[in-house]
Design a protein around this motif. Structure first.
Motif, PDB file in Angstrom:
ATOM      1  N   ARG A  63       7.507 -22.426 -31.876  1.00 52.72           N
ATOM      2  CA  ARG A  63       8.918 -22.401 -32.253  1.00 52.72           C
ATOM      3  C   ARG A  63       9.139 -21.540 -33.489  1.00 52.72           C
ATOM      4  O   ARG A  63       8.285 -21.481 -34.373  1.00 52.72           O
ATOM      5  N   GLY A  64      10.303 -20.902 -33.537  1.00 50.18           N
ATOM      6  CA  GLY A  64      10.592 -19.946 -34.611  1.00 50.18           C
ATOM      7  C   GLY A  64      10.484 -20.537 -35.989  1.00 50.18           C
ATOM      8  O   GLY A  64       9.866 -19.962 -36.891  1.00 50.18           O
ATOM      9  N   ARG A  65      11.051 -21.734 -36.171  1.00 47.33           N
ATOM     10  CA  ARG A  65      11.022 -22.334 -37.515  1.00 47.33           C
ATOM     11  C   ARG A  65       9.593 -22.650 -37.938  1.00 47.33           C
ATOM     12  O   ARG A  65       9.229 -22.522 -39.095  1.00 47.33           O
ATOM     13  N   ARG A  66       8.773 -23.067 -36.978  1.00 46.70           N
ATOM     14  CA  ARG A  66       7.376 -23.354 -37.309  1.00 46.70           C
ATOM     15  C   ARG A  66       6.651 -22.075 -37.709  1.00 46.70           C
ATOM     16  O   ARG A  66       5.831 -22.078 -38.635  1.00 46.70           O
ATOM     17  N   LEU A  67       6.944 -20.989 -36.995  1.00 50.54           N
ATOM     18  CA  LEU A  67       6.302 -19.714 -37.349  1.00 50.54           C
ATOM     19  C   LEU A  67       6.662 -19.319 -38.777  1.00 50.54           C
ATOM     20  O   LEU A  67       5.809 -18.872 -39.543  1.00 50.54           O
ATOM     21  N   PHE A  68       7.949 -19.487 -39.138  1.00 54.11           N
ATOM     22  CA  PHE A  68       8.367 -19.151 -40.498  1.00 54.11           C
ATOM     23  C   PHE A  68       7.601 -19.990 -41.511  1.00 54.11           C
ATOM     24  O   PHE A  68       7.078 -19.477 -42.498  1.00 54.11           O
ATOM     25  N   LEU A  69       7.528 -21.305 -41.229  1.00 49.90           N
ATOM     26  CA  LEU A  69       6.874 -22.205 -42.175  1.00 49.90           C
ATOM     27  C   LEU A  69       5.383 -21.868 -42.302  1.00 49.90           C
ATOM     28  O   LEU A  69       4.831 -21.821 -43.401  1.00 49.90           O
ATOM     29  N   VAL A  70       4.746 -21.630 -41.152  1.00 46.45           N
ATOM     30  CA  VAL A  70       3.312 -21.303 -41.149  1.00 46.45           C
ATOM     31  C   VAL A  70       3.050 -20.045 -41.965  1.00 46.45           C
ATOM     32  O   VAL A  70       2.039 -19.938 -42.648  1.00 46.45           O
ATOM     33  N   GLY A  71       3.980 -19.089 -41.909  1.00 46.12           N
ATOM     34  CA  GLY A  71       3.742 -17.818 -42.592  1.00 46.12           C
ATOM     35  C   GLY A  71       4.228 -17.792 -44.028  1.00 46.12           C
ATOM     36  O   GLY A  71       3.569 -17.229 -44.898  1.00 46.12           O
ATOM     37  N   VAL A  72       5.398 -18.435 -44.268  1.00 47.08           N
ATOM     38  CA  VAL A  72       5.994 -18.319 -45.603  1.00 47.08           C
ATOM     39  C   VAL A  72       5.144 -19.036 -46.650  1.00 47.08           C
ATOM     40  O   VAL A  72       4.950 -18.531 -47.762  1.00 47.08           O
ATOM     41  N   ILE A 109      -1.030  -9.787 -40.904  1.00 42.45           N
ATOM     42  CA  ILE A 109       0.327  -9.240 -40.763  1.00 42.45           C
ATOM     43  C   ILE A 109       0.332  -8.136 -39.702  1.00 42.45           C
ATOM     44  O   ILE A 109       1.261  -8.040 -38.894  1.00 42.45           O
ATOM     45  N   VAL A 110      -0.736  -7.326 -39.674  1.00 43.66           N
ATOM     46  CA  VAL A 110      -0.836  -6.309 -38.616  1.00 43.66           C
ATOM     47  C   VAL A 110      -0.920  -6.973 -37.250  1.00 43.66           C
ATOM     48  O   VAL A 110      -0.296  -6.528 -36.276  1.00 43.66           O
ATOM     49  N   LEU A 168       5.860 -12.478 -39.722  1.00 44.12           N
ATOM     50  CA  LEU A 168       4.707 -11.692 -39.241  1.00 44.12           C
ATOM     51  C   LEU A 168       3.394 -12.415 -39.528  1.00 44.12           C
ATOM     52  O   LEU A 168       2.511 -12.515 -38.666  1.00 44.12           O
ATOM     53  N   LEU A 169       3.282 -12.948 -40.762  1.00 46.30           N
ATOM     54  CA  LEU A 169       2.046 -13.664 -41.115  1.00 46.30           C
ATOM     55  C   LEU A 169       1.912 -14.934 -40.282  1.00 46.30           C
ATOM     56  O   LEU A 169       0.797 -15.316 -39.887  1.00 46.30           O
ATOM     57  N   GLY A 170       3.043 -15.578 -39.988  1.00 46.35           N
ATOM     58  CA  GLY A 170       3.007 -16.779 -39.157  1.00 46.35           C
ATOM     59  C   GLY A 170       2.498 -16.476 -37.755  1.00 46.35           C
ATOM     60  O   GLY A 170       1.677 -17.213 -37.208  1.00 46.35           O
ATOM     61  N   ILE A 171       2.956 -15.376 -37.190  1.00 47.04           N
ATOM     62  CA  ILE A 171       2.480 -14.994 -35.853  1.00 47.04           C
ATOM     63  C   ILE A 171       0.974 -14.732 -35.903  1.00 47.04           C
ATOM     64  O   ILE A 171       0.208 -15.201 -35.052  1.00 47.04           O
ATOM     65  N   GLY A 172       0.559 -13.977 -36.930  1.00 50.52           N
ATOM     66  CA  GLY A 172      -0.864 -13.649 -37.040  1.00 50.52           C
ATOM     67  C   GLY A 172      -1.721 -14.877 -37.232  1.00 50.52           C
ATOM     68  O   GLY A 172      -2.756 -15.050 -36.582  1.00 50.52           O
TER      69      GLY A 172
ATOM     70  N   ALA B 130      -0.838 -22.511 -55.575  1.00 44.88           N
ATOM     71  CA  ALA B 130      -1.132 -21.424 -54.627  1.00 44.88           C
ATOM     72  C   ALA B 130      -2.150 -21.884 -53.591  1.00 44.88           C
ATOM     73  O   ALA B 130      -2.000 -21.601 -52.390  1.00 44.88           O
ATOM     74  N   ALA B 131      -3.182 -22.610 -54.059  1.00 47.17           N
ATOM     75  CA  ALA B 131      -4.204 -23.095 -53.118  1.00 47.17           C
ATOM     76  C   ALA B 131      -3.601 -24.077 -52.125  1.00 47.17           C
ATOM     77  O   ALA B 131      -3.890 -24.034 -50.922  1.00 47.17           O
ATOM     78  N   VAL B 132      -2.711 -24.963 -52.624  1.00 43.96           N
ATOM     79  CA  VAL B 132      -2.058 -25.937 -51.730  1.00 43.96           C
ATOM     80  C   VAL B 132      -1.220 -25.213 -50.678  1.00 43.96           C
ATOM     81  O   VAL B 132      -1.234 -25.561 -49.485  1.00 43.96           O
ATOM     82  N   LEU B 133      -0.481 -24.204 -51.131  1.00 44.21           N
ATOM     83  CA  LEU B 133       0.352 -23.443 -50.186  1.00 44.21           C
ATOM     84  C   LEU B 133      -0.514 -22.766 -49.127  1.00 44.21           C
ATOM     85  O   LEU B 133      -0.202 -22.801 -47.929  1.00 44.21           O
ATOM     86  N   LEU B 134      -1.617 -22.164 -49.584  1.00 43.94           N
ATOM     87  CA  LEU B 134      -2.497 -21.465 -48.643  1.00 43.94           C
ATOM     88  C   LEU B 134      -3.099 -22.439 -47.636  1.00 43.94           C
ATOM     89  O   LEU B 134      -3.047 -22.207 -46.419  1.00 43.94           O
ATOM     90  N   VAL B 135      -3.655 -23.545 -48.166  1.00 43.80           N
ATOM     91  CA  VAL B 135      -4.303 -24.514 -47.271  1.00 43.80           C
ATOM     92  C   VAL B 135      -3.267 -25.142 -46.340  1.00 43.80           C
ATOM     93  O   VAL B 135      -3.516 -25.349 -45.139  1.00 43.80           O
ATOM     94  N   GLY B 136      -2.078 -25.432 -46.883  1.00 47.41           N
ATOM     95  CA  GLY B 136      -1.024 -26.005 -46.047  1.00 47.41           C
ATOM     96  C   GLY B 136      -0.658 -25.078 -44.901  1.00 47.41           C
ATOM     97  O   GLY B 136      -0.519 -25.519 -43.754  1.00 47.41           O
ATOM     98  N   GLY B 137      -0.522 -23.807 -45.204  1.00 45.13           N
ATOM     99  CA  GLY B 137      -0.194 -22.843 -44.150  1.00 45.13           C
ATOM    100  C   GLY B 137      -1.281 -22.768 -43.092  1.00 45.13           C
ATOM    101  O   GLY B 137      -0.997 -22.723 -41.886  1.00 45.13           O
ATOM    102  N   VAL B 138      -2.529 -22.783 -43.555  1.00 46.65           N
ATOM    103  CA  VAL B 138      -3.644 -22.698 -42.600  1.00 46.65           C
ATOM    104  C   VAL B 138      -3.695 -23.945 -41.714  1.00 46.65           C
ATOM    105  O   VAL B 138      -3.880 -23.856 -40.488  1.00 46.65           O
TER     106      VAL B 138
END
Lengths: 187, 156
Positions: A63-72, A109-110, A168-172, B130-138
């Motif tokens: 989902r789009g919002r999840r992609l944003f969250l995963v990347g942002v 990102i690529v 972009l980072l979320g997609i990657g 920053a580490a929390v943000l990175l780990v959270g995203g991963v």
């Protein structure tokens, strides 16, 4: 009329022309670079079909919002960490962060661009007839290039950069680290 | 004269070893403990199968390092010196008029130069954030992301 006044008048007459020329040069170069990025992405999609289909699956099935969250989130973390390291002014630490963090982020990102540019080209430029993969990618690249002219409106550009970079980072990231199985593509 | 007996059916392989009842006992005892006997060859195959992604990752890392080396070598061969940030690789670009130097005229350069600095006392907290943000995203990417399916994995 003195010589100095003549020179000043001549420079005033030349300045608008030079400025216009520079602006035109920027436009042409910018469009070329944007189209070139699209062509490079289309080429990479042919060379790396597995990565391209993984990125497509991540974009299609998340989902789009999840992609944003995963990347942002990681994007903000990387920006914060980079700022800290830049302030620390230590070359070894900088190299380490560059190799371990910035290079993977750039590669992800690529990876996101591999799916995002053709998707943008398809959604923004196609009406009835499907276009070729190259036209889709180049169209997406040109759309992004035109969007980057907002850098003369810094607050809007910063917001756009954050959302676009996060997307972009979320997609990657979703394509590289995801555990869910992709949905079967529509026939 | 009697001919020596020679095996003719090679596809059948060697004759099976006599069955040892101790094997059954060991298997049953291991089964009661929740363990199952595993021939060394099968165990090795499982280990190889499980570690194959790591090997593949290592091969890709090696390929990436070789690509970087190749690129740096190509630039060095073309320019006659190693790439360095001290001296420009494209002297013609740096000698261009100021209006053509993108980094100097675009408003983002000013914007980046005006980025707020982080107080030294807050640096550890900022690094933690920053580490929390990175780990959270991963972690979110692991949870919500879509796996590379097998067909794509084969063509990577």
């Amino acid at each position: 009329m003195s010589m100095q006044v003549l020179v000043a008048q001549a420079s005033l007459a030349q300045a608008p022309g030079e400025t216009l020329l520079a602006v035109l040069l920027y436009v042409v170069l910018g469009l070329l670079v944007a189209a070139g990025v699209g062509a490079a992405v289309a080429t990479l999609r042919v060379i790396l079909p597995g990565l391209a289909s993984a990125a497509d699956a991540a974009l299609r099935d998340t989902r789009g919002r999840r992609l944003f969250l995963v990347g942002v989130l990681p994007l903000l973390g990387v920006a914060l960490l980079t700022q800290l390291v830049a302030q620390a002014n230590q070359q070894t630490l900088g190299t380490l962060v560059g190799v371990l963090l910035l290079v993977p982020t750039g590669l992800l990102i690529v990876l996101g661009l591999l799916a995002a540019l053709p998707h943008l080209g398809e959604r923004l430029l196609e009406r009835e007839h499907p276009r070729s993969p190259l036209a889709r990618a180049v169209g997406g690249g040109v759309a992004l290039g035109l969007a980057s002219t907002t850098m003369w409106m810094p607050p809007f550009f910063a917001l756009l950069l954050l959302l676009l970079g996060g997307w972009l980072l979320g997609i990657g990231l979703a394509a590289a680290l995801g555990r869910r199985a992709p949905a079967a593509p529509a026939a | 004269m009697q001919q020596p007996h020679l095996p003719t059916n090679f596809s059948a392989g060697p004759s099976p070893e006599p069955h040892d009842p101790l094997d059954d006992l060991v298997v049953r005892a291991l089964g009661l403990e929740g363990l199952y006997a595993c021939p060394p060859a099968l165990l090795a195959a499982i280990v190889v199968e499980q570690t194959r992604p790591a090997w593949s990752l290592g091969r890709r890392a090696l390929a990436l390092a070789a690509s970087v080396l190749l690129a740096v070598g190509s630039v060095a061969a073309l320019t006659g010196r190693l790439p360095s940030t001290d001296t420009p690789l494209l002297p013609a670009l740096s000698a261009a008029p100021g209006v053509l130097r993108l980094g100097e005229v675009l408003p983002t350069a000013d914007l980046l130069a005006q980025a707020p600095t982080i107080d030294a006392r807050l640096a550890p907290f900022a690094a933690g954030l920053a580490a929390v943000l990175l780990v959270g995203g991963v972690l979110l990417a692991r949870r919500w992301g879509v796996a590379i399916h097998e067909q794509a994995r084969e063509t990577l």
